[in-house]
Design an enzyme around this catalytic site. Structure first.
Site, PDB file in Angstrom:
ATOM      1  N   LYS A  45      55.578  28.311 -22.657  1.00 25.39           N
ATOM      2  CA  LYS A  45      54.596  27.226 -22.571  1.00 25.39           C
ATOM      3  C   LYS A  45      55.250  25.940 -22.058  1.00 25.39           C
ATOM      4  O   LYS A  45      54.630  25.146 -21.353  1.00 25.39           O
ATOM      5  CB  LYS A  45      53.921  27.020 -23.935  1.00 25.39           C
ATOM      6  CG  LYS A  45      53.090  28.227 -24.394  1.00 25.39           C
ATOM      7  CD  LYS A  45      51.955  28.527 -23.416  1.00 25.39           C
ATOM      8  CE  LYS A  45      51.026  29.618 -23.896  1.00 25.39           C
ATOM      9  NZ  LYS A  45      49.937  29.892 -22.953  1.00 25.39           N
ATOM     10  N   TYR A  86      57.492  32.081 -28.046  1.00 26.23           N
ATOM     11  CA  TYR A  86      56.281  31.587 -27.395  1.00 26.23           C
ATOM     12  C   TYR A  86      56.474  30.244 -26.695  1.00 26.23           C
ATOM     13  O   TYR A  86      56.047  30.068 -25.544  1.00 26.23           O
ATOM     14  CB  TYR A  86      55.221  31.470 -28.485  1.00 26.23           C
ATOM     15  CG  TYR A  86      53.860  30.978 -28.089  1.00 26.23           C
ATOM     16  CD1 TYR A  86      53.024  31.760 -27.306  1.00 26.23           C
ATOM     17  CD2 TYR A  86      53.391  29.741 -28.535  1.00 26.23           C
ATOM     18  CE1 TYR A  86      51.750  31.315 -26.971  1.00 26.23           C
ATOM     19  CE2 TYR A  86      52.124  29.292 -28.213  1.00 26.23           C
ATOM     20  CZ  TYR A  86      51.309  30.080 -27.432  1.00 26.23           C
ATOM     21  OH  TYR A  86      50.052  29.640 -27.111  1.00 26.23           O
ATOM     22  N   GLY A 105      42.429  36.246 -18.820  1.00 25.78           N
ATOM     23  CA  GLY A 105      42.187  36.176 -20.266  1.00 25.78           C
ATOM     24  C   GLY A 105      40.749  35.810 -20.564  1.00 25.78           C
ATOM     25  O   GLY A 105      40.422  35.332 -21.652  1.00 25.78           O
ATOM     26  N   SER A 119      48.468  25.907 -21.378  1.00 24.05           N
ATOM     27  CA  SER A 119      49.734  25.894 -22.123  1.00 24.05           C
ATOM     28  C   SER A 119      49.393  25.884 -23.610  1.00 24.05           C
ATOM     29  O   SER A 119      48.579  26.696 -24.075  1.00 24.05           O
ATOM     30  CB  SER A 119      50.580  24.685 -21.698  1.00 24.05           C
ATOM     31  OG  SER A 119      51.755  24.594 -22.448  1.00 24.05           O
ATOM     32  N   ARG A 144      43.546  42.949 -19.416  1.00 27.03           N
ATOM     33  CA  ARG A 144      43.946  44.367 -19.337  1.00 27.03           C
ATOM     34  C   ARG A 144      42.830  45.312 -19.781  1.00 27.03           C
ATOM     35  O   ARG A 144      42.588  46.329 -19.169  1.00 27.03           O
ATOM     36  CB  ARG A 144      45.192  44.595 -20.192  1.00 27.03           C
ATOM     37  CG  ARG A 144      46.444  43.974 -19.639  1.00 27.03           C
ATOM     38  CD  ARG A 144      47.508  43.899 -20.710  1.00 27.03           C
ATOM     39  NE  ARG A 144      47.008  43.218 -21.905  1.00 27.03           N
ATOM     40  CZ  ARG A 144      47.632  43.142 -23.056  1.00 27.03           C
ATOM     41  NH1 ARG A 144      48.798  43.715 -23.205  1.00 27.03           N
ATOM     42  NH2 ARG A 144      47.100  42.482 -24.083  1.00 27.03           N
TER      43      ARG A 144
END
Ligand SMILES: NC(=O)c1ccc[n+]([C@@H]2O[C@H](COP(=O)([O-])OP(=O)(O)OC[C@H]3O[C@@H](n4cnc5c(N)ncnc54)[C@H](OP(=O)(O)O)[C@@H]3O)[C@@H](O)[C@H]2O)c1
Length: 286
Positions: free
Chosen positions: A160, A156, A10, A142, A35
């Site tokens: 986490k 979500y 990321g 997280s 990606r």
């Protein structure tokens, strides 16, 4: 001599990108995994300007961390290019808020796959070489939602929460092996992810998240960097997140009570929502 190597999933956007920027200014070589190849290359071009030593290098690898083989290939290629990582940060993530019944099952599955398994696959691929060298640190990103299941975040929060269990277990196992483990719990942070979330957040969630201040990505990244430098396990930006970690028995019931009142204030003004599991919203993959 090679520079220290940080692998950041990321790393092309938001908190991951800011971490990469601060690591670049601290002298690290970087591997960025995400990606989108175009965004990776743009990020790399920007980050090269932050290098402070001639031996720093940057490697980008387009991969979906939710696919084990892609995550493993990313770690293997990055290690071949820049050496065994000294730091692995798993910041790749997605968040798709909404009312539980409106969200298709695939979004729940995809969220767990990216946010939990995407971190696990990368950590698992990097660990053997780090352990063999008896050095390095794995940092899981997280969220405040890793302490508390908030209204509208049923897709979500579970992933986490799961990261916390993973980080605690790994930390216990790795204690004698020279590899550190950290887990960071950012509060709401001004990034492209948050901008997207705000488009689908239920009104109740908007009221609840408006209560706490939104952080900047550089401020969160600075806090994570400080935590890494100090070898901290739980990295908790801000007083509210600190208290959720340190005094959950006191703080969480109060927060749940308060959020319940906010939800009731919306419910009282609205017609009752009918069950709607059959009405599926389109699958969103970011
Ligand atoms: N922003 C917040 O308010 C906030 C609060 C607490 C915690 N967090 C957590 O912080 C982390 C970073 O969030 P952010 O706000 O910085 O988000 P962001 O700006 O949207 O960045 C997300 C990054 O993850 C990558 N990514 C997403 N899915 C991926 C996949 N399947 N495989 C590989 N890379 C993937 C994205 O690139 P591609 O799309 O090109 O793959 C991008 O580089 C996330 O784990 C998030 O849950 C964020």
């Amino acid at each position: 001599m090679n520079a220290l190597h940080a692998l950041v999933t990321g790393g092309s956007s938001g908190i991951g990108f800011e971490l990469a920027r601060q690591l670049a200014t601290a002298g690290y070589s970087l591997s960025l995994v995400a990606r989108g190849e175009t965004r990776l290359k743009q990020a790399a071009a920007e980050l090269e300007h932050c290098f402070v030593r001639p031996n720093q290098r940057i490697y980008v690898h387009a991969a979906d961390v939710a696919v084990a083989a892609e995550a493993e290939a990313a770690v293997a290629d990055a290690s071949r290019e820049l050496g065994v990582p000294d730091l692995v940060i798993t910041s790749a993530g997605i968040a798709v808020p909404g009312y539980f019944e409106d969200i298709p099952l695939e979004v729940f599955e995809r969220s767990m796959q990216v946010n939990y398994f995407g971190s696990l696959y990368v950590a698992r691929a990097a660990l053997p070489a780090m352990r063999a060298r008896r050095q390095g640190r794995i940092v899981f990103i997280s969220s405040g939602a890793g302490f508390m299941g908030l209204f509208g975040y049923a897709t979500y929060a579970p992933g986490k929460f799961a990261l916390r269990g993973l980080a605690e277990g790994l930390r216990a196992e790795l204690k004698a092996d020279g590899v550190g483990v950290s887990i960071a719990y950012p509060p709401d942070t001004d990034t492209p992810m948050l901008a997207e979330e705000n488009k689908t957040k239920p009104l109740e969630t908007k009221l609840m998240t408006a209560v706490v201040k939104t952080w900047t990505a550089p401020a969160v990244a600075s806090c994570v960097m400080r935590g890494i430098r100090r070898g901290k396990f739980a990295i908790t930006p801000g007083a509210a997140i600190w208290a959720m970690n340190r005094m959950p028995g006191i703080v969480l019931p109060v927060l749940h009570w308060y959020c319940g009142r906010l939800a009731a204030s919306v419910r009282d003004k609205r017609p009752r929502r009918e069950p709607r599991l059959t009405q599926a919203a389109p699958l969103t993959q970011r």
